[in-house]
Design a protein around this motif. Structure first.
Motif, PDB file in Angstrom:
ATOM      1  N   MET A 175       0.851  -1.182   0.000  1.00 60.19           N
ATOM      2  CA  MET A 175       0.000   0.000   0.000  1.00 60.19           C
ATOM      3  C   MET A 175       0.890   1.236   0.000  1.00 60.19           C
ATOM      4  N   THR A 176       0.280   2.356  -0.297  1.00 66.50           N
ATOM      5  CA  THR A 176       0.998   3.615  -0.485  1.00 66.50           C
ATOM      6  C   THR A 176       0.132   4.748   0.040  1.00 66.50           C
ATOM      7  N   VAL A 192       2.173  15.329   9.179  1.00 62.62           N
ATOM      8  CA  VAL A 192       1.210  14.853  10.175  1.00 62.62           C
ATOM      9  C   VAL A 192       0.224  13.881   9.530  1.00 62.62           C
ATOM     10  N   SER A 193      -0.209  14.184   8.314  1.00 60.60           N
ATOM     11  CA  SER A 193      -1.116  13.298   7.590  1.00 60.60           C
ATOM     12  C   SER A 193      -0.467  11.950   7.307  1.00 60.60           C
ATOM     13  N   LEU A 194       0.805  11.968   6.895  1.00 58.40           N
ATOM     14  CA  LEU A 194       1.544  10.730   6.650  1.00 58.40           C
ATOM     15  C   LEU A 194       1.724   9.933   7.933  1.00 58.40           C
ATOM     16  N   ALA A 195       2.133  10.614   9.010  1.00 59.01           N
ATOM     17  CA  ALA A 195       2.366   9.922  10.271  1.00 59.01           C
ATOM     18  C   ALA A 195       1.083   9.323  10.818  1.00 59.01           C
ATOM     19  N   GLY A 196      -0.030  10.041  10.695  1.00 56.41           N
ATOM     20  CA  GLY A 196      -1.307   9.508  11.153  1.00 56.41           C
ATOM     21  C   GLY A 196      -1.732   8.287  10.361  1.00 56.41           C
ATOM     22  N   THR A 197      -1.478   8.308   9.064  1.00 63.11           N
ATOM     23  CA  THR A 197      -1.804   7.149   8.234  1.00 63.11           C
ATOM     24  C   THR A 197      -0.945   5.952   8.612  1.00 63.11           C
ATOM     25  N   ALA A 198       0.352   6.187   8.820  1.00 62.31           N
ATOM     26  CA  ALA A 198       1.250   5.099   9.205  1.00 62.31           C
ATOM     27  C   ALA A 198       0.853   4.503  10.548  1.00 62.31           C
ATOM     28  N   ARG A 199       0.330   5.329  11.445  1.00 68.09           N
ATOM     29  CA  ARG A 199      -0.084   4.852  12.769  1.00 68.09           C
ATOM     30  C   ARG A 199      -1.279   3.907  12.661  1.00 68.09           C
ATOM     31  N   SER A 200      -2.141   4.119  11.660  1.00 62.74           N
ATOM     32  CA  SER A 200      -3.350   3.315  11.499  1.00 62.74           C
ATOM     33  C   SER A 200      -3.217   2.204  10.471  1.00 62.74           C
ATOM     34  N   ASN A 201      -2.180   2.257   9.628  1.00 61.45           N
ATOM     35  CA  ASN A 201      -2.017   1.277   8.559  1.00 61.45           C
ATOM     36  C   ASN A 201      -0.551   0.909   8.450  1.00 61.45           C
ATOM     37  N   LEU A 202      -0.221  -0.332   8.819  1.00 63.12           N
ATOM     38  CA  LEU A 202       1.174  -0.756   8.855  1.00 63.12           C
ATOM     39  C   LEU A 202       1.794  -0.882   7.472  1.00 63.12           C
ATOM     40  N   THR A 203       0.987  -0.865   6.414  1.00 67.60           N
ATOM     41  CA  THR A 203       1.549  -0.948   5.071  1.00 67.60           C
ATOM     42  C   THR A 203       1.976   0.410   4.533  1.00 67.60           C
ATOM     43  N   GLY A 220       4.486   3.641   5.647  1.00 64.57           N
ATOM     44  CA  GLY A 220       5.500   3.952   6.644  1.00 64.57           C
ATOM     45  C   GLY A 220       6.671   4.726   6.086  1.00 64.57           C
ATOM     46  N   PRO A 221       7.530   5.217   6.995  1.00 64.39           N
ATOM     47  CA  PRO A 221       8.730   5.955   6.590  1.00 64.39           C
ATOM     48  C   PRO A 221       9.687   5.059   5.823  1.00 64.39           C
ATOM     49  N   PRO A 222      10.672   5.673   5.174  1.00 68.25           N
ATOM     50  CA  PRO A 222      10.976   7.105   5.140  1.00 68.25           C
ATOM     51  C   PRO A 222       9.876   7.925   4.456  1.00 68.25           C
ATOM     52  N   PHE A 223       9.626   9.127   4.983  1.00 66.81           N
ATOM     53  CA  PHE A 223       8.706  10.066   4.364  1.00 66.81           C
ATOM     54  C   PHE A 223       9.522  11.075   3.555  1.00 66.81           C
ATOM     55  N   GLU A 224       9.049  11.356   2.354  1.00 65.74           N
ATOM     56  CA  GLU A 224       9.722  12.330   1.489  1.00 65.74           C
ATOM     57  C   GLU A 224       8.805  13.519   1.242  1.00 65.74           C
ATOM     58  N   VAL A 225       9.374  14.715   1.257  1.00 68.45           N
ATOM     59  CA  VAL A 225       8.620  15.944   1.040  1.00 68.45           C
ATOM     60  C   VAL A 225       9.422  16.863   0.123  1.00 68.45           C
ATOM     61  N   ALA A 226       8.751  17.434  -0.864  1.00 71.66           N
ATOM     62  CA  ALA A 226       9.358  18.453  -1.730  1.00 71.66           C
ATOM     63  C   ALA A 226       8.526  19.719  -1.634  1.00 71.66           C
TER      64      ALA A 226
END
Length: 269
Positions: free
Chosen positions: A1-2, A186-197, A199-205
């Motif tokens: 998942m992504t 925050v949106s990425l971290a919240g998603t990772a907290r609820s869905n183990l598929t 996760g980091p590394p998180f990339e931002v441009a």
């Protein structure tokens, strides 16, 4: 998942993604899903990818091949009719990527569908061509696309449901780019907290309008101090706001006894 998200703000674009891929619970790895293209001095594109990893990688390979063949034409093969270097409008870039995506799916789809696998891929394209406004497009597996608008200034692909509420509450066109980057994390971290598929590394441009290049490009690992601090502070602030909500009428202090009455089911912090 992504999970990937793009913001189209007055000041420019913010593009963010996780890096986790999986082929079942016993095979999880990391691949970058944020890709930068600067095929000419007058243009910049950032592409976020979700879906079948083989499809997204081949789409990226074909985009780069077309750019190379257009820049270095051979005597035997005609140069491609359209590339990211030749389009005049951002929507034409979205249409071009959609057609490349569709061609890859049509080529490999029959074989993959025979074994029950999906060949589909979805993209978010953000960018700007000099002299035109910056913009953001979601490109569907069928090849068509939609654009972000002032009323809907963000687009998501992948598992978007967990990360959407904070975007709905915070994102508006006048949001600053730095705040846009924070809300994406925050949106990425919240998603990772609820869905183990996811996760980091998180990339931002972070891409200011008219700069035609990112001003900042971040890659935050799972245990990076910045990510841990931001996640902890966000969770603590949400808890503080929750426990500061107004009480129900039956929770008000008993003026006669000076004690607060409690429901037998009242939760204690």
């Amino acid at each position: 998942m992504t999970y990937c998200v793009g913001l189209c703000l007055d000041q420019g674009l913010v593009m963010a993604s996780d890096s986790r891929t999986n082929a079942g619970v016993d095979y999880i790895s990391s691949y970058s899903k944020l890709h930068l293209f600067q095929p000419a001095p007058d243009r910049m594109f950032v592409l976020l990818a979700a879906g079948n990893l083989a499809t997204t990688q081949e789409v990226l390979h074909r985009i780069r091949r077309d750019l190379d063949q257009a820049a270095n034409p051979s005597q035997t093969d005609p140069p491609p009719a359209v590339t990211l270097a030749s389009v005049e409008y951002l929507f034409e870039a979205a249409n071009y990527i959609g057609q490349v995506n569709l061609a890859v799916q049509n080529e490999h789809g029959p074989a993959l569908r025979q074994i029950g696998a999906s060949v589909e891929a979805t993209f978010i394209l953000g960018g700007q061509i000099a002299g035109q406004p910056h913009g953001l497009f979601m490109i569907y597996p069928q090849g068509n696309s939609i654009s972000a608008t002032p009323e809907t200034p963000f687009l998501q692909i992948g598992d978007s449901k967990y990360g959407k509420p904070i975007l709905d509450q915070i994102v508006a066109p006048n949001l600053s780019l730095n705040d846009g980057a924070r809300v994406c994390l925050v949106s990425l971290a919240g998603t990772a907290r609820s869905n183990l598929t996811v996760g980091p590394p998180f990339e931002v441009a972070i891409c200011p309008k008219d700069a035609l290049a990112p001003s900042q490009r971040l890659r935050l690992e799972e245990h990076s101090a910045e990510l841990e601090t931001m996640t902890r502070d966000w969770i603590e602030s949400v808890r503080h706001a929750f426990f500061g909500l107004p009480h129900f009428p039956w929770e008000q202090p008993d003026t006669a006894s000076g004690a607060e009455s409690e429901s037998p089911h009242q939760m204690q912090s």
